[in-house]
Design a protein around this motif. Structure first.
Motif, PDB file in Angstrom:
ATOM      1  N   HIS A 192      11.858  68.643  78.111  1.00 28.14           N
ATOM      2  CA  HIS A 192      12.683  69.303  79.123  1.00 28.14           C
ATOM      3  C   HIS A 192      14.162  69.075  78.817  1.00 28.14           C
ATOM      4  O   HIS A 192      14.960  68.807  79.724  1.00 28.14           O
ATOM      5  N   ALA A 193      14.488  69.184  77.557  1.00 21.97           N
ATOM      6  CA  ALA A 193      15.877  68.972  77.141  1.00 21.97           C
ATOM      7  C   ALA A 193      16.795  70.017  77.774  1.00 21.97           C
ATOM      8  O   ALA A 193      16.384  71.142  78.087  1.00 21.97           O
ATOM      9  N   ALA A 194      18.054  69.631  77.952  1.00 22.98           N
ATOM     10  CA  ALA A 194      19.041  70.540  78.546  1.00 22.98           C
ATOM     11  C   ALA A 194      19.262  71.739  77.623  1.00 22.98           C
ATOM     12  O   ALA A 194      19.242  71.606  76.393  1.00 22.98           O
ATOM     13  N   PRO A 195      19.456  72.935  78.187  1.00 26.65           N
ATOM     14  CA  PRO A 195      19.701  74.119  77.345  1.00 26.65           C
ATOM     15  C   PRO A 195      21.014  73.985  76.582  1.00 26.65           C
ATOM     16  O   PRO A 195      21.960  73.347  77.040  1.00 26.65           O
ATOM     17  N   LEU A 196      21.046  74.610  75.410  1.00 23.23           N
ATOM     18  CA  LEU A 196      22.229  74.541  74.560  1.00 23.23           C
ATOM     19  C   LEU A 196      23.194  75.672  74.890  1.00 23.23           C
ATOM     20  O   LEU A 196      22.780  76.800  75.143  1.00 23.23           O
ATOM     21  N   ARG A 197      24.460  75.353  74.870  1.00 20.44           N
ATOM     22  CA  ARG A 197      25.490  76.377  74.946  1.00 20.44           C
ATOM     23  C   ARG A 197      25.713  76.944  73.551  1.00 20.44           C
ATOM     24  O   ARG A 197      25.341  76.321  72.543  1.00 20.44           O
ATOM     25  N   PRO A 198      26.337  78.139  73.413  1.00 19.70           N
ATOM     26  CA  PRO A 198      26.593  78.695  72.077  1.00 19.70           C
ATOM     27  C   PRO A 198      27.315  77.726  71.147  1.00 19.70           C
ATOM     28  O   PRO A 198      27.012  77.646  69.949  1.00 19.70           O
ATOM     29  N   LYS A 199      28.267  76.962  71.680  1.00 17.90           N
ATOM     30  CA  LYS A 199      28.988  76.021  70.825  1.00 17.90           C
ATOM     31  C   LYS A 199      28.053  74.959  70.261  1.00 17.90           C
ATOM     32  O   LYS A 199      28.220  74.498  69.119  1.00 17.90           O
ATOM     33  N   HIS A 200      27.036  74.563  71.039  1.00 17.80           N
ATOM     34  CA  HIS A 200      26.064  73.598  70.543  1.00 17.80           C
ATOM     35  C   HIS A 200      25.237  74.208  69.415  1.00 17.80           C
ATOM     36  O   HIS A 200      24.929  73.513  68.427  1.00 17.80           O
ATOM     37  N   LYS A 201      24.860  75.452  69.545  1.00 20.17           N
ATOM     38  CA  LYS A 201      24.030  76.102  68.529  1.00 20.17           C
ATOM     39  C   LYS A 201      24.794  76.251  67.213  1.00 20.17           C
ATOM     40  O   LYS A 201      24.236  75.998  66.125  1.00 20.17           O
ATOM     41  N   PHE A 202      26.057  76.618  67.294  1.00 25.66           N
ATOM     42  CA  PHE A 202      26.861  76.743  66.074  1.00 25.66           C
ATOM     43  C   PHE A 202      27.169  75.360  65.490  1.00 25.66           C
ATOM     44  O   PHE A 202      27.222  75.205  64.258  1.00 25.66           O
ATOM     45  N   GLU A 203      27.380  74.384  66.351  1.00 22.85           N
ATOM     46  CA  GLU A 203      27.628  73.030  65.859  1.00 22.85           C
ATOM     47  C   GLU A 203      26.423  72.496  65.106  1.00 22.85           C
ATOM     48  O   GLU A 203      26.553  71.880  64.029  1.00 22.85           O
ATOM     49  N   LEU A 204      25.223  72.735  65.674  1.00 23.06           N
ATOM     50  CA  LEU A 204      23.998  72.269  65.036  1.00 23.06           C
ATOM     51  C   LEU A 204      23.775  72.985  63.714  1.00 23.06           C
ATOM     52  O   LEU A 204      23.359  72.366  62.711  1.00 23.06           O
ATOM     53  N   ALA A 205      24.049  74.305  63.683  1.00 21.78           N
ATOM     54  CA  ALA A 205      23.882  75.064  62.440  1.00 21.78           C
ATOM     55  C   ALA A 205      24.842  74.578  61.360  1.00 21.78           C
ATOM     56  O   ALA A 205      24.466  74.408  60.191  1.00 21.78           O
ATOM     57  N   TRP A 206      26.092  74.354  61.731  1.00 20.18           N
ATOM     58  CA  TRP A 206      27.069  73.878  60.750  1.00 20.18           C
ATOM     59  C   TRP A 206      26.734  72.470  60.273  1.00 20.18           C
ATOM     60  O   TRP A 206      26.849  72.156  59.079  1.00 20.18           O
ATOM     61  N   LYS A 207      26.311  71.622  61.191  1.00 21.39           N
ATOM     62  CA  LYS A 207      25.927  70.261  60.817  1.00 21.39           C
ATOM     63  C   LYS A 207      24.791  70.269  59.815  1.00 21.39           C
ATOM     64  O   LYS A 207      24.774  69.490  58.841  1.00 21.39           O
ATOM     65  N   SER A 208      23.823  71.154  60.018  1.00 22.42           N
ATOM     66  CA  SER A 208      22.676  71.232  59.113  1.00 22.42           C
ATOM     67  C   SER A 208      23.063  71.843  57.770  1.00 22.42           C
ATOM     68  O   SER A 208      22.661  71.340  56.713  1.00 22.42           O
ATOM     69  N   ALA A 209      23.849  72.936  57.821  1.00 25.11           N
ATOM     70  CA  ALA A 209      24.188  73.638  56.565  1.00 25.11           C
ATOM     71  C   ALA A 209      25.167  72.852  55.704  1.00 25.11           C
ATOM     72  O   ALA A 209      25.174  73.001  54.470  1.00 25.11           O
ATOM     73  N   SER A 210      26.004  72.036  56.304  1.00 26.68           N
ATOM     74  CA  SER A 210      27.023  71.310  55.553  1.00 26.68           C
ATOM     75  C   SER A 210      26.649  69.862  55.262  1.00 26.68           C
ATOM     76  O   SER A 210      27.448  69.120  54.671  1.00 26.68           O
ATOM     77  N   ASP A 211      25.475  69.448  55.672  1.00 31.75           N
ATOM     78  CA  ASP A 211      25.079  68.062  55.443  1.00 31.75           C
ATOM     79  C   ASP A 211      24.961  67.788  53.942  1.00 31.75           C
ATOM     80  O   ASP A 211      24.429  68.611  53.180  1.00 31.75           O
ATOM     81  N   PRO A 212      25.417  66.649  53.478  1.00 28.21           N
ATOM     82  CA  PRO A 212      25.347  66.345  52.038  1.00 28.21           C
ATOM     83  C   PRO A 212      23.926  66.404  51.484  1.00 28.21           C
ATOM     84  O   PRO A 212      23.731  66.850  50.337  1.00 28.21           O
TER      85      PRO A 212
END
Length: 372
Positions: A192-212
């Motif tokens: 029952h995690a809190a819903p993500l805002r658009p900024k969270h979704k883009f932050e998560l995508a960038w964190k994943s795509a740019s991870d070393p």
């Protein structure tokens, strides 16, 4: 003695006998009168005396009305003017009301005796009740009635907003790594995690795509493709490796942002996998296959078709067809087959998340007690 002397003596003795008889008679008359009165039966009172006695009996048997009065003050002792005082009787349906005057005084007149209850109220002050019993003909004076300011109860809820909670949960998810190394950001162990805002979704995508580790993984895949001479038109050597690295990273980047940030933001869907962790093995497998590819949670918390992942898979395959060598592109069939392969990979990833990655991710939060 001569006859004349005897007659003279008899005449003189006659008055003495009369006096003696009169004295005896006077002493006897009072005794006769007392005896006579004692023997007479008592006579009833005259008619006038009867009426007075009857009236007094009726007066003693009938209850007389009384009055109730009192004074209303506040907790500082000041008189309360305009307070509404209502009297309630068990034997009466009506509840008369009066208002206190400028001195805080109130009064009820012509009140029948018996139990009563007063309810006193005034704007801004707590109501007060008083009970008593009025006796016949009594002028009842209540004790001083004090109205106090009602207790104000203020509840302070200390917590965080849904957005703040999502911020915290995203930071926790960004620490999740398989074997403590490989990024495992797109899974939440709170059902029952809190819903993500658009900024969270883009932050998560960038964190994943740019991870070393992601960049290193892309390099490994590019090396494997070059060793297998996949996409042969790219050639060999450093130039061929660079082209394969760029194509592979473009594929990863496009799939991550389109399917994990852009479309979920537009369609208000959650791109994460919601770990189930309970139920039979069969139910968990079915859940992982469906929830990982074609179904997802919306930002409203309801399950719905995963349009974001389906559109993202086809969009990623279409973009890939633009930069791959022409010999490796087979028209529309290539886009469809590539998109279906992506959906299958997503379902497989869901099964791995449900049964394997949760055990190999040592730093993920423990399951919430509210999960099914």
């Amino acid at each position: 003695m001569s006859v004349d002397s005897a007659e003279k003596t008899s005449i003189l003795a006659l008055p003495r006998l009369l006096w003696l008889s009169l004295a005896v008679l006077l002493c006897t008359v009072p005794c006769w009168s007392q005896q006579f009165l004692a023997e007479q039966p008592p006579q009833s009172a005259p008619s006038d005396s009867k009426g007075v006695t009857s009236a007094r009996g009726q007066q003693n048997g009938q209850q007389q009305a009384g009055s109730i009065s009192g004074k209303v003050v506040d907790q500082s002792g000041a008189e309360v003017a305009g307070a509404v005082v209502k009297i309630t009787r068990d034997d009466q349906s009506l509840s008369p009301e009066v208002m206190s005057n400028e001195d805080g005084l109130f009064a009820f007149t012509n009140v029948a005796p018996g139990p009563f209850q007063l309810t006193i109220s005034s704007p801004g002050l707590a109501s007060h009740e008083f009970s008593g019993t009025l006796q016949s003909g009594e002028a009842y004076v209540t004790p001083l009635i004090m109205l106090i300011i009602p207790t104000q109860v203020t509840e302070v809820h200390v917590g965080v907003t849904a957005e703040e909670l999502a911020d915290v949960q995203i930071k926790e998810e960004e620490k999740q790594r398989v074997f403590g190394v490989i990024p495992n950001f797109y899974v939440t162990y709170d059902f029952h995690a809190a819903p993500l805002r658009p900024k969270h979704k883009f932050e998560l995508a960038w964190k994943s795509a740019s991870d070393p580790i992601t960049l290193i993984g892309v390099g490994v895949l590019a090396g494997v493709d070059q060793a297998a001479d996949r996409w042969g038109a790219y050639g060999q050597g450093a130039q061929g490796y660079a082209k394969r690295y760029g194509a592979t990273y473009a594929d990863v980047f496009a799939a991550t942002f389109i399917g994990g940030a852009v479309m979920p933001s537009l369609l208000k869907q959650d791109p994460r996998y919601f770990y189930k962790g309970s139920g039979s093995r069969r139910s968990r497998i079915l859940y992982a296959v469906v929830a990982g590819s074609v179904m997802c949670k919306g930002d409203n918390g309801h399950w719905q078709p995963n349009y974001s992942n389906v559109i993202g898979s086809f969009a990623g395959a279409g973009l890939q067809a633009l930069y791959l060598p022409a010999d490796d592109r087979r028209g529309s069939g290539f886009v469809v087959s590539t998109a279906l392969i992506r959906l299958g990979e997503t379902s497989l990833a869901g099964v791995l998340q449900e049964f394997l990655f949760s055990k190999l991710t040592p730093n993920h939060p423990r399951r919430s007690a509210s999960q099914p």
